[in-house]
Design a protein around this motif. Sequence first.
Motif, PDB file in Angstrom:
ATOM      1  N   THR A 178       0.828  -0.961   0.449  1.00  0.00           N
ATOM      2  CA  THR A 178      -0.132  -0.016  -0.176  1.00  0.00           C
ATOM      3  C   THR A 178       0.801   1.098   0.156  1.00  0.00           C
ATOM      4  OG1 THR A 178      -1.681  -1.136   1.443  1.00  0.00           O
ATOM      5  CG2 THR A 178      -1.761   1.278   1.460  1.00  0.00           C
ATOM      6  N   VAL A 179       2.293   1.406   0.802  1.00  0.00           N
ATOM      7  CA  VAL A 179       2.931   2.493   0.992  1.00  0.00           C
ATOM      8  C   VAL A 179       4.148   2.806  -0.583  1.00  0.00           C
ATOM      9  CG1 VAL A 179       2.434   2.898   3.223  1.00  0.00           C
ATOM     10  CG2 VAL A 179       4.413   1.329   2.920  1.00  0.00           C
ATOM     11  N   ASP A 182       0.764   2.154  -4.000  1.00  0.00           N
ATOM     12  CA  ASP A 182      -0.373   2.683  -3.059  1.00  0.00           C
ATOM     13  C   ASP A 182       0.245   4.308  -3.287  1.00  0.00           C
ATOM     14  OD1 ASP A 182      -0.945   1.186  -5.108  1.00  0.00           O
ATOM     15  OD2 ASP A 182      -2.264   0.070  -3.269  1.00  0.00           O
ATOM     16  N   ARG A 183       0.968   5.115  -2.932  1.00  0.00           N
ATOM     17  CA  ARG A 183       1.072   5.846  -2.566  1.00  0.00           C
ATOM     18  C   ARG A 183      -0.382   6.760  -1.673  1.00  0.00           C
ATOM     19  NH1 ARG A 183       5.251   4.251  -4.272  1.00  0.00           N
ATOM     20  NH2 ARG A 183       5.888   5.808  -5.241  1.00  0.00           N
ATOM     21  N   ALA A 189      -2.299   6.023   6.188  1.00  0.00           N
ATOM     22  CA  ALA A 189      -1.410   5.481   6.824  1.00  0.00           C
ATOM     23  C   ALA A 189      -1.227   5.179   8.398  1.00  0.00           C
ATOM     24  CB  ALA A 189       0.131   6.136   6.049  1.00  0.00           C
ATOM     25  N   PHE A 225       7.522   5.921   5.250  1.00  0.00           N
ATOM     26  CA  PHE A 225       6.237   6.538   4.845  1.00  0.00           C
ATOM     27  C   PHE A 225       5.465   6.960   5.527  1.00  0.00           C
ATOM     28  CE2 PHE A 225       2.366   7.557   3.318  1.00  0.00           C
ATOM     29  CZ  PHE A 225       2.446   7.599   1.981  1.00  0.00           C
ATOM     30  N   CYS A 229       5.777  11.604   4.447  1.00  0.00           N
ATOM     31  CA  CYS A 229       5.022  12.575   4.434  1.00  0.00           C
ATOM     32  C   CYS A 229       5.480  13.655   4.966  1.00  0.00           C
ATOM     33  CB  CYS A 229       3.436  12.014   4.751  1.00  0.00           C
ATOM     34  SG  CYS A 229       3.268  10.839   3.963  1.00  0.00           S
ATOM     35  N   GLN A 232       9.392  15.439   3.746  1.00  0.00           N
ATOM     36  CA  GLN A 232       9.446  15.369   2.264  1.00  0.00           C
ATOM     37  C   GLN A 232       9.315  16.598   2.071  1.00  0.00           C
ATOM     38  OE1 GLN A 232       6.526  14.027  -0.593  1.00  0.00           O
ATOM     39  NE2 GLN A 232       8.432  13.092  -1.852  1.00  0.00           N
ATOM     40  N   PRO A 239      11.217  10.448  -2.926  1.00  0.00           N
ATOM     41  CA  PRO A 239      10.261   9.212  -3.208  1.00  0.00           C
ATOM     42  C   PRO A 239       9.851   9.268  -1.795  1.00  0.00           C
ATOM     43  CG  PRO A 239      12.050   9.047  -5.133  1.00  0.00           C
ATOM     44  CD  PRO A 239      12.542   9.632  -4.297  1.00  0.00           C
ATOM     45  N   LEU A 240       8.695   9.040  -1.714  1.00  0.00           N
ATOM     46  CA  LEU A 240       7.969   8.718  -0.789  1.00  0.00           C
ATOM     47  C   LEU A 240       8.421   7.105  -0.692  1.00  0.00           C
ATOM     48  CD1 LEU A 240       4.792  10.500   0.071  1.00  0.00           C
ATOM     49  CD2 LEU A 240       6.583  10.880   1.723  1.00  0.00           C
ATOM     50  N   SER A 241       8.119   6.179  -1.636  1.00  0.00           N
ATOM     51  CA  SER A 241       8.623   5.729  -1.630  1.00  0.00           C
ATOM     52  C   SER A 241      10.114   4.741  -1.085  1.00  0.00           C
ATOM     53  CB  SER A 241       8.604   4.802  -2.722  1.00  0.00           C
ATOM     54  OG  SER A 241       9.455   4.685  -3.779  1.00  0.00           O
ATOM     55  N   ALA A 244      10.089   4.329   2.599  1.00  0.00           N
ATOM     56  CA  ALA A 244       9.011   3.388   2.877  1.00  0.00           C
ATOM     57  C   ALA A 244      10.452   2.028   3.325  1.00  0.00           C
ATOM     58  CB  ALA A 244       8.450   2.975   2.674  1.00  0.00           C
TER      59      ALA A 244
END
Length: 324
Positions: A178-179, A182-183, A189, A225, A229, A232, A239-241, A244
């Motif tokens: 999901t993280v 799918d962001r 989250a 993640f 958030c 960032q 990137p958020l990934s 994670a």
Amino acid sequence: MATVAAGASMGRENAPRELGAMVASQMSHRLRIDPLHRRILVAAAAGAGLGAIYHIPLAGAVFSLEILLGSLSITAVMVVLACSAIATVTSGIVVGSSPLYSPINLSDGWGNLGAALLIGVICGAIGYAFRILSSRMSDTAPTGWHSAWAIPLAFTLVGVISLWVPEVLGNGRIAATTVLMDRPLLGFAVILLIAKAIAVLVTFRSGAVGGLLTPGFALGALSGFIVGCFVQPLMPSVPLSDFAILGAAAFLSASMAAPLFALIVTVEFTGQNSSAYLALFLAGATATLTVTMIRAWLRLPHKQSMPWNREPAVAAAVRKRAEG
């Protein structure tokens, strides 16, 4: 295995790991193998079971050496690597050879190193807290006939939670995906992190038996993640990934007290290339240092780990005992 198939919030690596160890123990006993090599074979078979179920041969070997044996020798390395490789190739006929998660490579740049330091501190502290809580839950779990009512009650509670947050079910793969892919929104989250942590702890508190590897990976990815958030905007190039993935590595380093294993398993789970090693290692090392500082601040007794060169002394003791 039935509890995992039913959707229990625990990993599925425990069954093949224990089955491999039991088979190796029985074979070693029947073949009258000496205690030292029996110990190596049992650890190698346990790591091979872990490597086979998720197709992570190197992580399975490191698990045997770093966590189970806690020592290093030429014999141990050869046996462990051989068992893990053979088991992974054999199981690959059924489970395939693709990574557990879709390959998501960490982005290039110095921003990842700064993110790794921050994630290592925060997710390392969270992972250490989870390690303490999960240990207490397992230690106080009911035994005997009490499990007959505790386990169904815990599963019912997890099922109720899944009515609103279905991602809590299973070994954590859905929650981590999901993280990673799918962001989701920050609020979702946070809810998923809390719900998944409760589901895992309640399941283990009931006395159910399972693994903590993939649930820990999912909790770490969610934690990273969420941190991403918030930070960032200060690190737009990361990137958020990436947050994670780094969070998963840092969380596992602290929760399993095995930074090398956490690095390798994160690489093999997500199909990372060599350019990601530095950031992942930095996150794991920072998480381990954070745990050490927390233990020193709380004045907790230091648990001595087995040195990597202890096995030759053990082998000499075994030979001396055999000779006379």
